[in-house]
Design an enzyme around this catalytic site. Structure first.
Site, PDB file in Angstrom:
ATOM      1  N   LYS A 146      43.004  32.284  32.732  1.00 14.28           N
ATOM      2  CA  LYS A 146      43.863  33.327  33.295  1.00 14.28           C
ATOM      3  C   LYS A 146      45.020  32.695  34.081  1.00 14.28           C
ATOM      4  O   LYS A 146      46.170  32.983  33.836  1.00 14.28           O
ATOM      5  CB  LYS A 146      43.049  34.220  34.237  1.00 14.28           C
ATOM      6  CG  LYS A 146      42.046  35.067  33.502  1.00 14.28           C
ATOM      7  CD  LYS A 146      41.188  35.847  34.465  1.00 14.28           C
ATOM      8  CE  LYS A 146      40.318  36.850  33.768  1.00 14.28           C
ATOM      9  NZ  LYS A 146      40.963  37.937  33.088  1.00 14.28           N
TER      10      LYS A 146
ATOM     11  N   PHE B 144      32.735  40.532  40.348  1.00 11.80           N
ATOM     12  CA  PHE B 144      33.123  40.410  38.951  1.00 11.80           C
ATOM     13  C   PHE B 144      31.818  40.206  38.176  1.00 11.80           C
ATOM     14  O   PHE B 144      30.846  39.698  38.721  1.00 11.80           O
ATOM     15  CB  PHE B 144      34.117  39.254  38.736  1.00 11.80           C
ATOM     16  CG  PHE B 144      34.492  39.128  37.289  1.00 11.80           C
ATOM     17  CD1 PHE B 144      35.203  40.149  36.675  1.00 11.80           C
ATOM     18  CD2 PHE B 144      34.095  38.043  36.526  1.00 11.80           C
ATOM     19  CE1 PHE B 144      35.505  40.089  35.313  1.00 11.80           C
ATOM     20  CE2 PHE B 144      34.408  37.966  35.175  1.00 11.80           C
ATOM     21  CZ  PHE B 144      35.117  38.991  34.573  1.00 11.80           C
ATOM     22  N   THR B 145      31.807  40.615  36.898  1.00 14.30           N
ATOM     23  CA  THR B 145      30.554  40.632  36.128  1.00 14.30           C
ATOM     24  C   THR B 145      29.814  39.291  36.175  1.00 14.30           C
ATOM     25  O   THR B 145      28.643  39.220  36.549  1.00 14.30           O
ATOM     26  CB  THR B 145      30.837  41.015  34.662  1.00 14.30           C
ATOM     27  OG1 THR B 145      31.856  40.146  34.159  1.00 14.30           O
ATOM     28  CG2 THR B 145      31.298  42.455  34.534  1.00 14.30           C
TER      29      THR B 145
ATOM     30  N   PHE C  92      27.385  44.528  28.144  1.00 11.84           N
ATOM     31  CA  PHE C  92      28.644  44.926  27.522  1.00 11.84           C
ATOM     32  C   PHE C  92      29.158  43.892  26.528  1.00 11.84           C
ATOM     33  O   PHE C  92      30.008  44.203  25.703  1.00 11.84           O
ATOM     34  CB  PHE C  92      29.714  45.215  28.588  1.00 11.84           C
ATOM     35  CG  PHE C  92      30.133  44.014  29.385  1.00 11.84           C
ATOM     36  CD1 PHE C  92      29.435  43.642  30.521  1.00 11.84           C
ATOM     37  CD2 PHE C  92      31.218  43.249  28.994  1.00 11.84           C
ATOM     38  CE1 PHE C  92      29.812  42.516  31.251  1.00 11.84           C
ATOM     39  CE2 PHE C  92      31.611  42.130  29.720  1.00 11.84           C
ATOM     40  CZ  PHE C  92      30.893  41.764  30.852  1.00 11.84           C
TER      41      PHE C  92
ATOM     42  N   TYR D 264      36.863   9.307  28.232  1.00 12.05           N
ATOM     43  CA  TYR D 264      35.708   9.967  28.842  1.00 12.05           C
ATOM     44  C   TYR D 264      35.874   9.971  30.361  1.00 12.05           C
ATOM     45  O   TYR D 264      35.628  10.973  31.025  1.00 12.05           O
ATOM     46  CB  TYR D 264      34.422   9.231  28.456  1.00 12.05           C
ATOM     47  CG  TYR D 264      33.188   9.941  28.946  1.00 12.05           C
ATOM     48  CD1 TYR D 264      32.563  10.897  28.157  1.00 12.05           C
ATOM     49  CD2 TYR D 264      32.666   9.682  30.211  1.00 12.05           C
ATOM     50  CE1 TYR D 264      31.452  11.576  28.609  1.00 12.05           C
ATOM     51  CE2 TYR D 264      31.553  10.364  30.668  1.00 12.05           C
ATOM     52  CZ  TYR D 264      30.952  11.309  29.871  1.00 12.05           C
ATOM     53  OH  TYR D 264      29.856  11.992  30.321  1.00 12.05           O
TER      54      TYR D 264
ATOM     55  N   ARG E 142      35.445  49.159  31.634  1.00 11.56           N
ATOM     56  CA  ARG E 142      35.114  48.648  32.955  1.00 11.56           C
ATOM     57  C   ARG E 142      34.502  49.812  33.731  1.00 11.56           C
ATOM     58  O   ARG E 142      35.153  50.493  34.508  1.00 11.56           O
ATOM     59  CB  ARG E 142      36.350  48.098  33.679  1.00 11.56           C
ATOM     60  CG  ARG E 142      37.000  46.927  32.999  1.00 11.56           C
ATOM     61  CD  ARG E 142      36.372  45.581  33.286  1.00 11.56           C
ATOM     62  NE  ARG E 142      35.307  45.155  32.425  1.00 11.56           N
ATOM     63  CZ  ARG E 142      34.977  43.877  32.219  1.00 11.56           C
ATOM     64  NH1 ARG E 142      35.627  42.914  32.788  1.00 11.56           N
ATOM     65  NH2 ARG E 142      33.969  43.554  31.453  1.00 11.56           N
TER      66      ARG E 142
ATOM     67  N   ASP F  84      38.323  33.505  44.791  1.00 17.30           N
ATOM     68  CA  ASP F  84      38.411  33.507  43.333  1.00 17.30           C
ATOM     69  C   ASP F  84      39.883  33.761  43.005  1.00 17.30           C
ATOM     70  O   ASP F  84      40.389  34.877  43.166  1.00 17.30           O
ATOM     71  CB  ASP F  84      37.505  34.605  42.739  1.00 17.30           C
ATOM     72  CG  ASP F  84      37.578  34.654  41.217  1.00 17.30           C
ATOM     73  OD1 ASP F  84      38.519  34.072  40.639  1.00 17.30           O
ATOM     74  OD2 ASP F  84      36.699  35.290  40.599  1.00 17.30           O
TER      75      ASP F  84
HETATM   76  C1  LIG Z   1      38.201  37.583  38.671  1.00 19.78           C
HETATM   77  C2  LIG Z   1      37.514  36.718  37.668  1.00 19.78           C
HETATM   78  N1  LIG Z   1      36.688  35.759  38.078  1.00 19.78           N
HETATM   79  C3  LIG Z   1      36.052  34.960  37.211  1.00 19.78           C
HETATM   80  C4  LIG Z   1      36.215  35.106  35.851  1.00 19.78           C
HETATM   81  C5  LIG Z   1      35.462  34.220  34.902  1.00 19.78           C
HETATM   82  O1  LIG Z   1      36.336  33.313  34.291  1.00 19.78           O
HETATM   83  P1  LIG Z   1      36.072  32.731  32.832  1.00 19.78           P
HETATM   84  O2  LIG Z   1      36.270  33.851  31.850  1.00 19.78           O
HETATM   85  O3  LIG Z   1      37.070  31.624  32.667  1.00 19.78           O
HETATM   86  O4  LIG Z   1      34.696  32.231  32.803  1.00 19.78           O
HETATM   87  C6  LIG Z   1      37.067  36.083  35.378  1.00 19.78           C
HETATM   88  C7  LIG Z   1      37.231  36.269  33.938  1.00 19.78           C
HETATM   89  O5  LIG Z   1      37.659  37.265  33.424  1.00 19.78           O
HETATM   90  C8  LIG Z   1      37.730  36.922  36.310  1.00 19.78           C
HETATM   91  O6  LIG Z   1      38.550  37.904  35.918  1.00 19.78           O
END
Ligand SMILES: Cc1ncc(COP(=O)(O)O)c(C=O)c1O
Length: 479
Positions: free
Chosen positions: A263, A132-133, A452, A80, A386, A220
């Protein structure tokens, strides 16, 4: 990865890895594909993976792991608190980015959640090259507002500009004068505008302005692997630098770096690096509340081991070039026959420009998602919309039209073979030649946030049946 020359002069991207574990695929008949996409409400996220032939939805959590990563998972130290696996990762990642403080979180959006919670106050602005979304949702939930400062060229779908992910430095200068900035976020490379990279020059420019105004800079780095490749091959000042040096130079421009390990390291998880102890301590307080203890952050220790090994691939030119070179190859094959694609080819995947692919479908009928649905029907390939469907309605319930209408066909690293790529290209070309048969979609179930993911749509008219008939006529008994 290299472009090797064949005896006839043809240049072919040659894989610098071999496949040692395989997963069986199934290509269902077209009737079953129509049935599956109907049940899924024409939403790629609601398709069952077993009904998909080539899964090009994303690279997130689906890049192929290396033999060394899989082997490392067996060594995991389950604890842990104080797991040896964690300390391995922490040491490696701090060294690669030359940042003193590290915290794990269960994935990229968990980092966005915590950073937004800690650093954004009500009505703060968060300038970024592009949203990003999940980032946008977390900024807004924390009371902030996203300001996109992408250069005008960044939104030219077809162009020769090498770094379309760059932030407009003049707009940034003007915005920071107004105050109320929580932090400036740079996404390298960009997800929603075709995996387009950000130049080191631009990151340095952003950093200089922010330093002058005492504003925090956040990177990011989820898609950094592809970005580094483009820095190396497209940016003169990076051409003689090693990948290690490029990462260190990028890192110097930021106070905080976060990433999705799904990623960046072909494993699962996420993490944040901090230059400053105060920032680190503030975020660390929330880790046990939302993620778990700070030596696992909601990630299994097996995945932590695989992250610690996967991060090494970031320094390997064969690895960082694999995605971009494959993407460049598909983009070239499609462009040669006039299929509208985002150029120059970026990272993450090949992006079809659906405003041109189906110009007869208005934005409020989700052209890019219509092409997604049609491509699945004619090929069993699953891509991701997208465009406007990926953009939620505003607070007045009005449609917000996306600046770009793209169908992204992601190329998870080291997963697909060249013959599978050729199959994808063939079916996309056929679909483009028959694109007049594709029609629009309308929502039948529409969530308010990130619609989406779970929204369901139905075709307007019977275009999917017409598409099937033409497919059967042209391909006879072929799947
Ligand atoms: C540019 C970017 N930032 C953040 C994220 C979010 O990451 P996660 O899917 O691990 O939550 C993604 C995911 O696709 C991404 O492409």
């Amino acid at each position: 990865m290299n472009n090797i020359e064949f005896i006839n002069g043809e240049k072919v991207p040659l894989e610098m890895h071999k496949v040692r574990v395989v997963q069986k695929l199934k290509l269902m008949p077209i009737e079953d594909r129509i049935n599956a996409i109907t049940i899924a409400g024409n939403n790629a996220h609601l398709l069952k993976n077993e009904d998909v032939f080539l899964d090009m939805l994303t690279d997130s959590g689906v890049n192929a792991m290396s033999d060394k990563q899989v082997a490392a998972m067996l060594e995991a130290d389950d604890a842990y608190a104080g797991s040896a696996s964690y300390y391995k990762l922490e040491e490696k990642i701090r060294k690669i980015f030359d940042m003193p403080y590290f915290l794990p979180a269960h994935q990229g959006r968990a980092c966005e959640h915590l950073l937004s919670k800690v650093f954004i106050k009500q009505n703060d602005i968060v300038p970024m090259n592009y949203h990003f979304t999940t980032t946008k949702v977390h900024v807004e939930l924390a009371g902030g507002k996203v300001e996109e400062l992408i250069t005008d060229e960044g939104l030219y779908v077809e162009s020769e500009v090498a770094f379309k992910g760059d932030m407009d430095i003049i707009k940034l200068k003007q915005l920071v004068e107004r105050g109320n900035i929580a932090f400036v976020r740079v996404e390298a490379g960009t997800n929603l505008i075709g995996g387009q990279p950000v130049s080191l020059r631009n990151m340095r420019g952003v950093s200089e302005i922010c330093k002058k105004h005492g504003i925090k800079t956040v990177l990011d780095a989820s898609l950094l692997s592809d970005n580094i490749y483009f820095n190396k091959i497209r940016e003169e000042q990076c051409s003689n630098m090693s990948i290690t040096e490029i990462i260190l130079e990028i890192s110097k421009c930021f106070d905080i770096i976060y990433f999705s390990a799904r990623k960046l390291t072909s494993s699962r998880g996420g993490g944040m690096l901090f230059r400053n102890e105060e920032d680190y301590t503030k975020v660390r307080e929330l880790i046990p509340v939302y993620e778990g203890f700070s030596t696992y952050g909601g990630i299994s220790v097996r995945e932590i081991e695989s992250m610690a090994v996967g991060i090494d691939d970031l320094l390997d030119e064969d690895f960082v070039s694999q995605g971009p070179i494959f993407i460049a190859e598909i983009t070239k094959l499609l462009k040669e026959v006039g299929v509208p694609v985002v150029t120059p080819a970026g990272g993450l995947g090949v992006h079809l420009n659906c405003e041109k692919f189906v110009p007869h479908i208005p934005k409020n009928q989700y052209p890019a998602n219509s092409v997604m649905s049609a491509l699945y029907i004619v090929s069993g390939i699953r891509g991701t919309e997208r465009g406007t469907m990926s953009t939620d309605k505003n607070e007045n319930g009005e449609e917000v039209f996306s600046k770009l209408e793209l169908l992204r066909l992601a190329l998870p690293r080291r997963v697909f073979t060249l013959s599978q790529i050729k199959y994808a290209v063939d079916r996309i070309i056929w679909l483009y030649k028959n694109s007049n048969l594709i029609g629009g979609l309308k929502f039948i179930e529409e969530p308010k946030v990130l619609r989406f993911f779970f929204g369901k749509l139905e075709p307007i008219g019977d275009w999917q049946q017409n598409l099937k008939q033409k497919f059967k006529q042209d391909f006879k008994n072929s799947l």
